[in-house]
Design an enzyme around this catalytic site. Structure first.
Site: not given
Lengths: 223, 353
Positions: B146-148, B150, B170
């Site tokens: 998720v985000c960073q 990811g 994501m």
């Protein structure tokens, strides 16, 4: 009753003070300038106290300009290159002052940019409300006006924030803060060392060694 | 011609009413209990230094899929994924019978300033994955970054393709040099190594200031004026407080890892341009050959779609799926439509693989 050594020192001091010489002249100048700063500040306070009503704002602005010029001149004269046992402290002070000035310049630059954003936001708001391109339903509440202001402000800000000038100003503000922080910490750590107290730099060095040691152990365990 | 049609008497009344409602809202907020960090039952199953691996207790019959490990960003806290019972992607995944794990990176202390990306990706994330594989006796896990997180998950999967069965990303930044990426533009002129040398760990408050300055008026003045609108709604106030608590619960960033992330990703865009190496091994996204589901948010102001979308052309996988969520970077976790849509999308995609 003085001993011969003390008498000799007193004679030397008398000779130095009375006889002049470049070094003594500069020391006297230093003293005069040092006290001169206080005099200038006092002159400014006096002038404010006697300012006639109605002109205070202009007088204060003019007075501040004069004070700034006078102080700058005296501070410049006060400057002497670093030498003698306290030269390290003088250099540290100069570095701290230089980084503080850099930070102030960076802050001023950012303030200018944000002032331009605010001016543009007002223009956009006026245009949205009354300009030839004004469209949409009437604004009948303060809340609607606030929301429109936020929208105009964000657009004005985005236009500047995406520019190279803003990115450069923000990076400079951050790095100026970093360098000022570095000099502040260095000054504090110098004092801490003088009292044989541990410093952040020492603790960091220990943490670095621990980190490297732990990594070596993990790699050895893998083998 | 003017649109301005504010009556002076009405404006005065509006100010009075706004002040009254704002005061009511502020009083009600003060009466609320401090929000909890996460709402679903879970157990700590593995720990290394400050990093804790949690396993969530099942809430439905098992779907029979490989465990799903959530790798959240280092900035902010992962309980955004499990904020409250009706706003929890984790609950949505549990409800579909998934076996969900979560890496909690914790709060770095000054002693952690030398932790680097190799530590986070290979040692900590790798340690969690090894734990799951060993305890469950499986060759590979499903990984959700998720985000960073990811970006970190992409690095791990490229380095250890055998350990990841399927990868879901994501709102994940991949190409850091797209024009819409304001954070990237701002950070490019910063000497981040010097910054870390002086500051050590990077304060969470500094990052928060950067995030707020992306949309300063919306994220401050307008947001807080909205308290007056929800003054009479205890649930909305509680939601507001949970969000505020999460937004400003920002861990400091381990110095070395932060410097590497900024330099290698934001400034040098190595994930796209090449040259990235962790732990002495080259990170090449073409080595990433497992199925990939890449979810981005159409109105994301932090990770614009243009930063996420290039992933499809960079990975070696021939099974790549892109999915666009109609919302923003925060809405993708907490909006009402995300609660059903995203767990279903992820679960159905995993079930087919």
């Amino acid at each position: 009753m003085s001993d011969p050594w003390t008498e000799a020192q007193e004679a030397l001091l008398r000779q130095a003070v009375e006889g002049g010489g470049e070094a003594v002249r500069r020391i006297r100048q230093f003293g005069e300038d040092y006290f001169g700063i206080t005099q200038e500040l006092w002159k400014f306070v006096e002038s404010r106290a006697s300012a006639t009503p109605g002109t205070q704002r202009q007088a204060a602005a003019s007075g501040l300009d004069q004070l700034r010029d006078s102080l700058r001149e005296k501070f410049e004269r006060l400057y002497v290159p670093a030498f003698a046992p306290l030269h390290g402290q003088q250099l540290a002070g100069e570095r701290l002052m230089a980084t503080t000035m850099r930070w102030q310049r960076a802050t001023a630059r950012m303030s200018d940019l944000l002032a331009a954003v605010a001016a543009d936001a007002v223009e956009r708001l006026l245009s949205a409300l009354t300009g030839p391109e004004a469209s949409g339903p009437p604004v009948t509440t303060l809340r609607q006006l606030h929301d429109l202001w936020v929208e105009c402000g964000e657009r004005a800000y985005a236009a500047v924030a995406r520019g190279d000038d803003y990115a450069a100003a923000q990076a400079e503000l951050l790095m100026a803060m970093v360098e000022m922080r570095f000099e502040q910490r260095r000054a504090i750590e110098d004092w801490a060392r003088a009292f044989n107290l541990p410093t952040r730099a020492e603790i960091d060095a220990i943490h670095r060694r621990l980190h490297e040691l732990a990594r070596s152990i993990r790699e050895a365990q893998k083998r | 011609m003017t649109r301005l049609a504010i009556d002076a008497a009405q404006a005065a009344a509006e100010i009075a009413e706004f002040s009254r409602r704002f005061a009511v809202g502020a009083r009600a907020l003060a009466m609320l209990e401090a929000p909890q960090a996460g709402c679903s039952a879970r157990d700590a199953v593995h720990q290394e230094d400050r990093i804790v691996l949690y396993r969530y207790r099942p809430q439905a019959q098992s779907a029979g899929l490989a465990p799903l490990l959530i790798c959240y960003a280092l900035v902010n806290r992962p309980y955004m994924m499990d904020l409250q019972p009706n706003r929890s992607l984790i609950r949505g995944l549990l409800a579909r019978g998934l076996d969900v794990y979560l890496v909690d990176w914790g709060y770095p202390e000054p002693a952690d300033r030398f932790l680097d990306l190799d530590d986070y990706v290979n040692r900590y994330l790798g340690g969690c994955i090894e734990h799951i594989r060993a305890t469950q006796g499986i060759p590979a896990v499903n990984l959700l970054g998720v985000c960073q997180g990811g970006t970190l998950a992409l690095c791990y999967t490229a380095l250890h393709p055998q350990a990841v069965r399927n990868l879901v990303t994501m709102v994940t930044p991949v190409d850091f040099h797209t024009p819409e990426n304001l954070l990237s533009k701002w950070i490019r002129g910063v000497d981040v190594d010097r910054m870390v040398e002086v500051l050590g760990n990077i304060p969470g408050e500094l990052l928060n200031a950067a995030f707020l300055s992306l949309m300063p008026l919306r994220l401050t003045s307008q947001k807080y004026a909205g308290i007056a609108d929800i003054a009479d709604d205890p649930d909305a106030l509680a939601n507001f407080l949970r969000m505020e608590n999460w937004i400003f619960d920002s861990p400091d960033q381990a110095g070395a890892a932060f410097a590497q992330f900024v330099r290698w990703f934001f400034q040098e865009n190595r994930l796209v341009l090449g040259g990235l190496a962790l732990g002495g091994r080259r990170v090449d996204l073409r080595q990433l050959d497992c199925p990939v589901l890449n979810i981005h948010a159409a109105q994301d102001h932090l990770v614009p779609p243009s930063a996420s979308l290039p992933l499809g052309g960079l990975v070696g996988s021939r099974d790549y799926t892109g999915f666009e969520f109609d919302g923003g970077h925060i809405g993708i976790y907490v909006s009402a439509k995300a609660q059903e849509l995203l767990p279903r999308t992820i679960a159905e995609w995993l079930e087919k693989r």
